[in-house]
Enzyme design. Structure first.
Site, PDB file in Angstrom:
ATOM      1  N   HIS A 123       0.858  -1.184   0.000  1.00  0.00           N
ATOM      2  CA  HIS A 123       0.000   0.000   0.000  1.00  0.00           C
ATOM      3  C   HIS A 123       0.898   1.239   0.000  1.00  0.00           C
ATOM      4  O   HIS A 123       2.140   1.119  -0.087  1.00  0.00           O
ATOM      5  CB  HIS A 123      -0.962  -0.019   1.192  1.00  0.00           C
ATOM      6  CG  HIS A 123      -0.296  -0.282   2.510  1.00  0.00           C
ATOM      7  ND1 HIS A 123       0.636   0.574   3.053  1.00  0.00           N
ATOM      8  CD2 HIS A 123      -0.404  -1.310   3.378  1.00  0.00           C
ATOM      9  CE1 HIS A 123       1.058   0.093   4.201  1.00  0.00           C
ATOM     10  NE2 HIS A 123       0.448  -1.059   4.422  1.00  0.00           N
TER      11      HIS A 123
ATOM     12  N   GLY B 153       1.943   3.086   2.225  1.00  0.00           N
ATOM     13  CA  GLY B 153       2.992   3.081   3.254  1.00  0.00           C
ATOM     14  C   GLY B 153       4.262   2.416   2.724  1.00  0.00           C
ATOM     15  O   GLY B 153       5.373   2.927   2.897  1.00  0.00           O
ATOM     16  N   HIS B 154       4.096   1.280   2.044  1.00  0.00           N
ATOM     17  CA  HIS B 154       5.273   0.603   1.473  1.00  0.00           C
ATOM     18  C   HIS B 154       5.916   1.471   0.395  1.00  0.00           C
ATOM     19  O   HIS B 154       7.143   1.514   0.269  1.00  0.00           O
ATOM     20  CB  HIS B 154       4.871  -0.739   0.840  1.00  0.00           C
ATOM     21  CG  HIS B 154       4.336  -1.735   1.826  1.00  0.00           C
ATOM     22  ND1 HIS B 154       3.003  -2.052   1.911  1.00  0.00           N
ATOM     23  CD2 HIS B 154       4.971  -2.487   2.754  1.00  0.00           C
ATOM     24  CE1 HIS B 154       2.830  -2.959   2.853  1.00  0.00           C
ATOM     25  NE2 HIS B 154       4.006  -3.240   3.394  1.00  0.00           N
TER      26      HIS B 154
END
Ligand code: PAF
Length: 298
Positions: A34, A36-37
């Site tokens: 997502h 965040g990654h």
């Protein structure tokens, strides 16, 4: 984008890149990528010439079989995201490549792994440090990037890298949040709409305690009471832990804050119908800094 499936091949590519004088950054993941990654990929890009992502649902870090089964597998979408983000290589090993048959060799950090998530999830950090050590040996990166959402994991991995003498810089990247404050996590997809709305209490509790510290509240018990009472406003939230810890040693802070402190939260969002499963466990954290120049004298 290159797809690599074996340790030997990844090591050979790493050797060639290093001989060519290129810096490698590794972003280890469990997949289900997502935003965040992708922020970790961006951080990696700022620090290296080559960005590699590993995608491996590491069975040894799941303390609960149901959690491992429920973990989302979204490989096609993950690869598309990596391609779009300009990732140079994805390491996609089969399980037997990372855990050859027979009793595994474990890498375990003592002390730091006994409290917080380590207390709630026995064996979890041993699984994490074992797989991260294997990934570092396979990719030979100059830098490895991890999210600060898993703050304890970051502290444990830093200690492992230091104690085992890994020649790698371990970098933490800030938590990415939704507009309403919820920290991005692959687990958020498992929340029903009501639980999703109630999950906002985690970031609200962190914001409340941060405001209190900015207003010079230093009493640890009062700060923890504030955190707990914010979370308890959500009927389906059940605190696993809510703690104030030293951000490096993870030891409990003194009764009166005298320096930076980590607020670490793990909260269950229980199902609407009691007894229909454990629900979803979310974690979040923030490092608090008492106002400048107002530290207590030693
Ligand atoms: O944070 C994660 O996604 C995992 O714990 C990690 C670091 C990739 C190890 O499997």
């Amino acid at each position: 984008m290159r797809i690599v499936k074996t340790v030997r091949e990844l090591q050979a590519v790493a050797d060639a890149e290093r001989v060519a004088g290129l810096r490698i950054a590794l972003v280890p993941t469990l997949g289900a990528l997502h935003a965040g990654h992708l922020s970790l990929v961006d951080e990696a890009r700022r620090r290296a010439d080559r960005v590699w992502v590993s995608i491996f649902v590491n069975p040894t870090q799941f303390d609960d079989e149901r959690d491992l089964e429920a973990y989302p597998r979204t490989l096609a979408a993950d690869l598309a995201r990596c391609r779009e983000a300009g990732v140079d290589a994805v390491f996609l090993p089969p399980a037997e490549e990372m855990y050859p048959a027979g009793d595994p060799t474990w890498v375990e950090v003592a002390g730091l792994t006994q409290s917080l998530c380590g207390a709630a999830r026995p064996g979890h950090f041993r699984g994490v440090t074992t797989i991260v050590a294997k990934l570092l040996l396979a990719a030979k990166p100059h830098v490895a990037v991890f999210g600060e959402k898993d703050f304890q994991q970051l502290v444990v991995i830093r200690r492992m890298a230091r104690d085992l003498g890994f020649d790698v810089e371990i970098v933490g990247a800030p938590i990415v949040r939704e507009a309403d404050g919820i920290a991005l996590s692959s687990r958020n997809a498992r929340l029903d709409p009501e639980a999703r709305a109630q999950a906002r209490v985690l970031s609200r509790a962190l914001a409340a305690v941060e405001r209190a510290v900015a207003a010079d509240e230093r009493d640890t018990a009062r700060l923890l009471h504030l955190v707990r009472s914010e979370i308890e406003k959500a009927p389906r939230a059940e605190i696993d832990y809510a703690e104030l810890r030293d951000p490096e040693s993870l030891e409990p802070v003194p009764p009166r804050l005298s320096g930076p402190a980590l607020v670490a939260l793990a909260v269950w969002l229980r199902p609407a119908v009691r007894g229909s499963g454990p629900g979803v466990r979310l974690i979040d954290n923030r490092v608090l800094h008492p106002p400048n120049g107002q530290e207590d004298p030693p």
